[in-house]
Design an enzyme around this catalytic site. Structure first.
Site, short mmCIF file in Angstrom:
data_model
loop_
_atom_site.label_atom_id
_atom_site.label_comp_id
_atom_site.label_asym_id
_atom_site.label_seq_id
_atom_site.Cartn_x
_atom_site.Cartn_y
_atom_site.Cartn_z
N ASP A 1 62.53 48.11 43.25
CA ASP A 1 63.51 48.21 42.16
C ASP A 1 62.89 48.90 40.95
O ASP A 1 61.89 48.43 40.41
CB ASP A 1 63.99 46.81 41.77
CG ASP A 1 65.27 46.82 40.95
OD1 ASP A 1 65.36 47.65 40.02
OD2 ASP A 1 66.15 46.00 41.22
N SER B 1 71.17 42.45 37.60
CA SER B 1 70.46 43.13 36.51
C SER B 1 70.53 42.26 35.25
O SER B 1 70.12 41.10 35.29
CB SER B 1 71.03 44.53 36.31
OG SER B 1 70.19 45.32 35.52
N HIS C 1 68.03 49.73 42.89
CA HIS C 1 68.27 48.65 41.94
C HIS C 1 69.17 47.61 42.58
O HIS C 1 70.35 47.85 42.84
CB HIS C 1 68.93 49.23 40.69
CG HIS C 1 69.09 48.26 39.57
ND1 HIS C 1 68.11 47.34 39.23
CD2 HIS C 1 70.09 48.08 38.68
CE1 HIS C 1 68.52 46.64 38.18
NE2 HIS C 1 69.71 47.06 37.83
#
Length: 514
Positions: A453, A226, A483
């Site tokens: 995602d 991320s 995610h």
């Protein structure tokens, strides 16, 4: 609403806050060469309130204990021999033979604002294969957790903050929303003035290169997830010759400004919600308890949120579930397909007037523990994001953009649009429109994108590969949900990532896993 994915978006008493900040920021380097410092590894303490509280990490699955240490780093990297701060580290020593050890593998799990010291032990079993040849290492980036934490408002003030109407509909509501945002930002400046100018991603990247040297590694082996992909890209830009084996998973698009990023997230979360609704209603043998058709599921959610805006329902006493908290809870549950069952349960209960499950999901997103204490996730997230990003948006600008955001997602779009005001009154100017991740001369970096995602849309992986430069980024696609990709436990993804990190086998560009 915390921007759920850059998550872009537990305060101490005033006395304790000042003590923590001074302890983190006030020291002078005893050794002019911080690369020569020796880390004092000890058993890990229980997490601090800023890290999220709780108990000390459990022993490693295969035996052994987690070790923690504090690394000194310059408060201001333009004055490397000036004041220092402490960067909190955690590690698990490699489990395999010493002669096969490759060095340290440094993790950043995202945020910005997430504590790596807390997160790494939670995923220890997932990274057991990588531990055979690496010491697994993570850290609280500067401004986060135990590393000179940014502190803003108290726990009770944050309860109020997260219950506010984050999608103002008229002049009076807009005025209240702006005043609440200004009050939060002013508290950050008052309580964390010394650290605020020094929490940019470039500062954290420089800390990582110091960490590499202090850990005794010639190259930085890295696993970024991320926001950690942005940090990894910035590191590669600043130190291309120091990049070892690196993986970027759940990739932030480095070419986007905050507006483009917010719009992309609105689309991403809407896609995830569509997939959730489709999944619930597609099995003809099992009744979906929250709607008869995909459209019915989404329509009932929209009605719930509209009703909550007018009249919140009981949540976790004494708090009541508002539209904002319900939206946060829905967003949190879309991070992983494993959470979809909790979303279904939460919606069922909310339709019957019980908001506990959705509030628990919202609290998880916002860093609130069961005892009512908040980590400094929101404070750090805001400080890092606003220090990185140059644009400052106005109310008039957001109002003009609302139709575009609503078109992207009627549910998430308005929240993302109004969230762009979080930096408008920030005390520190932003550095750039978007990060520079060009990394000519770097070793290959494996870039993993997930087509489903919600938080870091799949298109960002290709943009990262292009921005890293020719011969650096190697793209791998996972056709999945949630995610990130590696923690999905998909065998194809795991094989490719482990093959590169453990054996140096660079996958062929364009591999697709499903």
């Amino acid at each position: 609403m915390v921007n759920p994915c850059r998550l872009r978006a537990a305060a101490l008493t005033t006395t304790a806050l000042l003590s923590a900040v001074l302890a983190g920021c006030g020291g002078r380097a005893e050794n002019g060469d911080l690369t020569a410092q020796q880390l004092d590894w000890q058993d890990c303490p229980a997490p601090s309130e800023a890290e999220g509280g709780g108990s000390a990490p459990s022993p490693l699955p295969s035996g052994g204990e987690w070790q923690c240490a504090t690394m000194k780093a310059p408060l201001d990297w333009s004055r490397p021999k000036g004041d220092t701060i402490g960067i909190a580290l955690i590690r698990a020593r490699a489990s395999g033979p010493e002669e096969r050890r490759l060095g340290s593998l440094v993790f950043n799990f995202g945020g910005p604002g997430g504590s790596g010291v807390i997160t790494l032990p939670s995923f220890a079993a997932d990274y057991a294969a990588l531990r055979t040849r690496y010491d697994l290492v993570s850290f609280d980036p500067r401004g986060v957790g135990r590393s000179a934490p940014v502190q803003c408002e108290s726990n009770s003030q944050l309860d109020v903050y997260f219950q506010q109407d984050a999608t103002p509909d008229d002049k009076a509501e807009r005025a209240r929303f702006l005043e609440r945002t200004k009050r939060f930002n002013a508290a950050c400046e008052k309580n964390s003035k010394k650290i605020l100018p020094h929490v940019r991603t470039t500062d954290a990247a420089r800390d990582m290169d110091l960490m590499r040297q202090v850990l005794g590694d010639r190259k930085l082996h890295y696993f970024g997830i991320s926001y950690g992909t942005e940090l990894g890209g910035v590191y590669a830009h600043l130190f291309p010759g120091h990049v070892g084996r690196a993986v970027l998973d759940a990739v932030v698009d480095p070419t986007q400004d905050p507006e483009q990023g917010a719009l992309g997230q609105a689309e991403g979360f809407q896609l995830a919600l569509d997939n959730f609704a489709k999944d619930c209603t597609s099995d003809e043998t099992t009744e979906c308890p929250i709607g008869d058709t995909e459209q019915d599921v989404k329509a009932r959610i929209a009605k719930l949120l509209a009703d909550l805006e007018k009249k919140p329902i009981p949540g976790i006493f004494p708090r009541r579930l508002t539209e904002t908290q319900a939206t946060n809870g829905i967003a949190q549950s879309l991070y992983s397909k494993d959470f979809w069952e909790y979303l279904t349960e939460g919606l069922e209960q909310a339709y019957d007037g019980d908001g506990k499950v959705l509030m628990l999901l919202s609290d998880s997103l916002n860093g609130r523990s069961e005892n009512g204490e908040y980590s400094n996730l929101l404070a750090a997230n805001t400080a890092i994001s606003c220090s990185d990003a140059k644009p400052r948006y106005t109310t008039d600008y957001v109002q003009r953009k609302l139709p575009e955001f609503r078109a992207a997602s009627a549910l998430f779009g308005p929240f993302m649009a109004w969230g762009m005001l979080s930096c408008t009154d920030w005390a520190v100017p932003g550095a750039a429109d978007h990060p520079d991740v060009s990394a000519r001369g770097s070793a290959p970096i494996l870039v993993v994108g997930n087509t489903g995602d919600p938080a870091t849309p799949y298109e960002g992986a290709r943009k990262m590969v292009d921005a890293l430069g020719k011969g650096v980024g190697v793209e791998l696609t996972y056709k999945g949900q949630g995610h990130g990709s590696y923690d999905s436990k998909n065998k194809c993804v795991r094989s490719a990532v482990n093959g590169y990190l453990l054996d140096g086998k660079v996958p062929k560009a364009g591999v697709v896993c499903s």
